[in-house]
Write a protein that holds these residues in place. Structure first.
Motif, PDB file in Angstrom:
ATOM      1  N   GLU A 208       0.818  -1.218   0.000  1.00  0.00           N
ATOM      2  CA  GLU A 208       0.000   0.000   0.000  1.00  0.00           C
ATOM      3  C   GLU A 208       0.855   1.273   0.000  1.00  0.00           C
ATOM      4  O   GLU A 208       0.335   2.375   0.088  1.00  0.00           O
ATOM      5  N   VAL A 209       2.179   1.101  -0.071  1.00  0.00           N
ATOM      6  CA  VAL A 209       3.073   2.269  -0.018  1.00  0.00           C
ATOM      7  C   VAL A 209       3.376   2.750  -1.435  1.00  0.00           C
ATOM      8  O   VAL A 209       3.905   1.997  -2.255  1.00  0.00           O
ATOM      9  N   ALA A 210       3.040   4.011  -1.709  1.00  0.00           N
ATOM     10  CA  ALA A 210       3.300   4.599  -3.023  1.00  0.00           C
ATOM     11  C   ALA A 210       4.771   4.979  -3.165  1.00  0.00           C
ATOM     12  O   ALA A 210       5.388   4.708  -4.196  1.00  0.00           O
ATOM     13  N   ALA A 211       5.333   5.629  -2.123  1.00  0.00           N
ATOM     14  CA  ALA A 211       6.696   6.155  -2.272  1.00  0.00           C
ATOM     15  C   ALA A 211       7.399   6.313  -0.931  1.00  0.00           C
ATOM     16  O   ALA A 211       6.758   6.511   0.105  1.00  0.00           O
ATOM     17  N   ILE A 212       8.711   6.197  -1.005  1.00  0.00           N
ATOM     18  CA  ILE A 212       9.588   6.609   0.100  1.00  0.00           C
ATOM     19  C   ILE A 212      10.140   7.973  -0.304  1.00  0.00           C
ATOM     20  O   ILE A 212      10.654   8.128  -1.418  1.00  0.00           O
ATOM     21  N   ILE A 213      10.002   8.945   0.588  1.00  0.00           N
ATOM     22  CA  ILE A 213      10.472  10.301   0.274  1.00  0.00           C
ATOM     23  C   ILE A 213      11.595  10.650   1.232  1.00  0.00           C
ATOM     24  O   ILE A 213      11.418  10.606   2.460  1.00  0.00           O
ATOM     25  N   VAL A 247      13.498  11.500  -4.205  1.00  0.00           N
ATOM     26  CA  VAL A 247      14.594  12.148  -3.490  1.00  0.00           C
ATOM     27  C   VAL A 247      14.318  13.650  -3.446  1.00  0.00           C
ATOM     28  O   VAL A 247      14.003  14.268  -4.460  1.00  0.00           O
ATOM     29  N   ASP A 248      14.376  14.202  -2.238  1.00  0.00           N
ATOM     30  CA  ASP A 248      14.139  15.628  -2.047  1.00  0.00           C
ATOM     31  C   ASP A 248      15.476  16.361  -2.100  1.00  0.00           C
ATOM     32  O   ASP A 248      16.229  16.390  -1.128  1.00  0.00           O
ATOM     33  N   GLU A 249      15.755  16.935  -3.280  1.00  0.00           N
ATOM     34  CA  GLU A 249      17.014  17.672  -3.488  1.00  0.00           C
ATOM     35  C   GLU A 249      16.785  19.182  -3.377  1.00  0.00           C
ATOM     36  O   GLU A 249      17.580  19.961  -3.882  1.00  0.00           O
ATOM     37  N   VAL A 250      15.695  19.554  -2.724  1.00  0.00           N
ATOM     38  CA  VAL A 250      15.347  20.979  -2.668  1.00  0.00           C
ATOM     39  C   VAL A 250      16.484  21.798  -2.052  1.00  0.00           C
ATOM     40  O   VAL A 250      16.866  22.845  -2.574  1.00  0.00           O
TER      41      VAL A 250
END
Ligand code: PLP
Length: 422
Positions: A208-213, A247-250
């Motif tokens: 049920e997991v869409a994504a790992i962020i 991946v949060d590259e902000v």
């Protein structure tokens, strides 16, 4: 006080702080502006050039915050200013949601060329980091047909309701805003096995997991570099269960870590990348990039009136040119130099408990929260702009253009500031 200097790339304090003009602005600000902002000290900026910010009283500060890790090419880089001016003279806005303009595919093609996997990518343009994350969450749900997310403790992904549901950096950021978006489970940053051994065995069905962020290096959480097996560990688990990797590259992206993207320091292959902050040298732009086979949503599924404004895209194209031309390499080189100096300072200054980071994304951890805040204030009084991150860390995130003299000067001010208040 720091040594008296005349060089225009070093700071110079000429009034009490805040000076008379700054005091007036702060007073007025306190009357009219949202109480939710967290100003650490009363800097009232008037202009910026390179790594120097001048305030409304003529004081010059060496900026090791870069507007929260945004001004990657320094303040008002002449080439970026030129690109903005040129674009503003011909087309300021058209809305990529409903019309075409050349800068959109131009920047998307450029960004695809920066991705190390050589695959085909598509871009969605928004105006901020939070919007890039929000778009990533929506796309991940849409593509997988799943509704849950995995994020990390101490992470920061933004403050809109979706992004805030992932954010777990400080309680004040969430307090009073619930209920948040359901389906987010947090795991300890740096511990991939916790996901399989605890979360998937007790609370969450991986199907049920869409994504790992995940942030490849945590920003607001304290400039934390994960152990080398963390991101590859997440990737192994994600691939096993058909979960997407966002991946949060902000904060860590666009050369800040000494590579164009911080995930390149690890064996890691994201499906979706969120970018903002440093990409356009201060113009508002957020990008959500995804592998082409993932960005399958139909027309009307997601859009933004202002996102990918031509002026911001022109600034981004010029910023990337400058980054590739030498500033990413400079970030790696000066970052090593700066970190080495700070580690030497730590050896003789017991108030510093850790120095860590990559490139020009460096955290200096102090003994306590209170000491950290006093040192930040003292640095300001001596002409160095820095911000905190995490509980007791000072983050150094200068423009990627700084040289050894500026790095040396910053270490000297930091050292003197710690000595003055520790
Ligand atoms: N993600 C990370 C890693 C960030 O550091 C930030 C902001 O600090 C955001 C997302 C949110 O970006 P913005 O403030 O542009 O919405």
């Amino acid at each position: 006080m720091a040594a008296k200097v005349s060089s225009d790339k070093l700071p110079q304090i000429v009034t009490d702080l805040p000076g008379p003009n700054a005091r007036k602005v702060v007073e007025s600000d306190h009357q009219y502006i949202s109480l939710s902002y967290t100003r650490s000290y009363p800097l009232v900026a008037k202009s910026g050039r390179g790594a120097i910010v001048e305030d409304v009283d003529g004081n010059r500060f060496l900026d090791f915050s870069a507007g929260i890790a945004v001004c990657s090419t320094g303040h008002c880089h002449p080439d970026v200013v030129g690109a903005i001016q040129k674009q503003a003279e011909s087309l300021i806005h058209m809305s990529g949601t409903d019309f075409y303009y050349p800068q959109m595919p131009q920047l998307a093609k450029k960004l695809e060329s920066l991705m190390p996997d050589g695959k085909s990518w598509r871009c969605f343009f928004g105006n901020s980091g939070a919007e890039a994350i929000e778009a990533a969450m929506k796309l991940a749900r849409y593509f997988t047909g799943r509704w849950q997310f995995i994020a990390c403790h101490s992470s920061f992904h933004g403050r809109t309701m979706g992004a805030l549901s992932l954010t777990s950096s400080k309680p004040v950021q969430r307090k009073g805003f619930g209920p948040l978006v359901p389906g987010v489970t947090h795991i300890p940053y740096g511990n991939a096995t916790y996901l399989e051994d605890v979360v998937f065995k007790t609370t969450v069905n991986p199907n049920e997991v869409a994504a790992i962020i995940v942030e490849p290096i945590q920003g607001e959480g304290g400039y934390i570099v994960p152990p080398p097996d963390f991101l590859p560990g997440l990737e192994r688990i994600a691939r096993k269960h058909g979960i997407l990797l966002v991946v949060d590259e902000v904060q860590s992206g666009m050369g800040r870590s000494g590579k164009m993207f911080a995930f390149e320091h690890f064996h890691f292959h994201p499906d979706i990348v969120a970018i903002a902050k440093g990409i356009a040298s201060g113009m508002p732009l957020g990008v959500m990039m995804a592998h082409s086979e993932i960005m399958t949503w139909p027309p009307g599924a997601h859009a933004s009136t202002f996102g990918g404004n031509p002026v911001c895209l022109a600034a981004a194209l010029e910023t990337i040119r400058l980054l590739e031309d030498g500033y990413v390499a400079n970030s790696a080189k000066i970052g090593d130099f700066l970190q080495e100096k700070l580690k030497r300072l730590m050896e003789r200054q017991p108030a510093i408990t850790d120095v860590r980071g990559r490139g020009l994304m460096i955290g200096v951890q102090l003994k306590s929260h209170e000491l950290r805040d006093s040192v930040i204030d003292e640095c300001f009084r001596r002409g160095l702009l820095v911000l905190g991150a995490g509980a007791s860390t000072i983050r150094l995130s200068p423009p990627l253009i700084i040289d050894e003299e500026q790095a040396d000067f910053a270490v000297e001010i930091l050292s003197n500031a710690i000595e003055a208040v520790a």
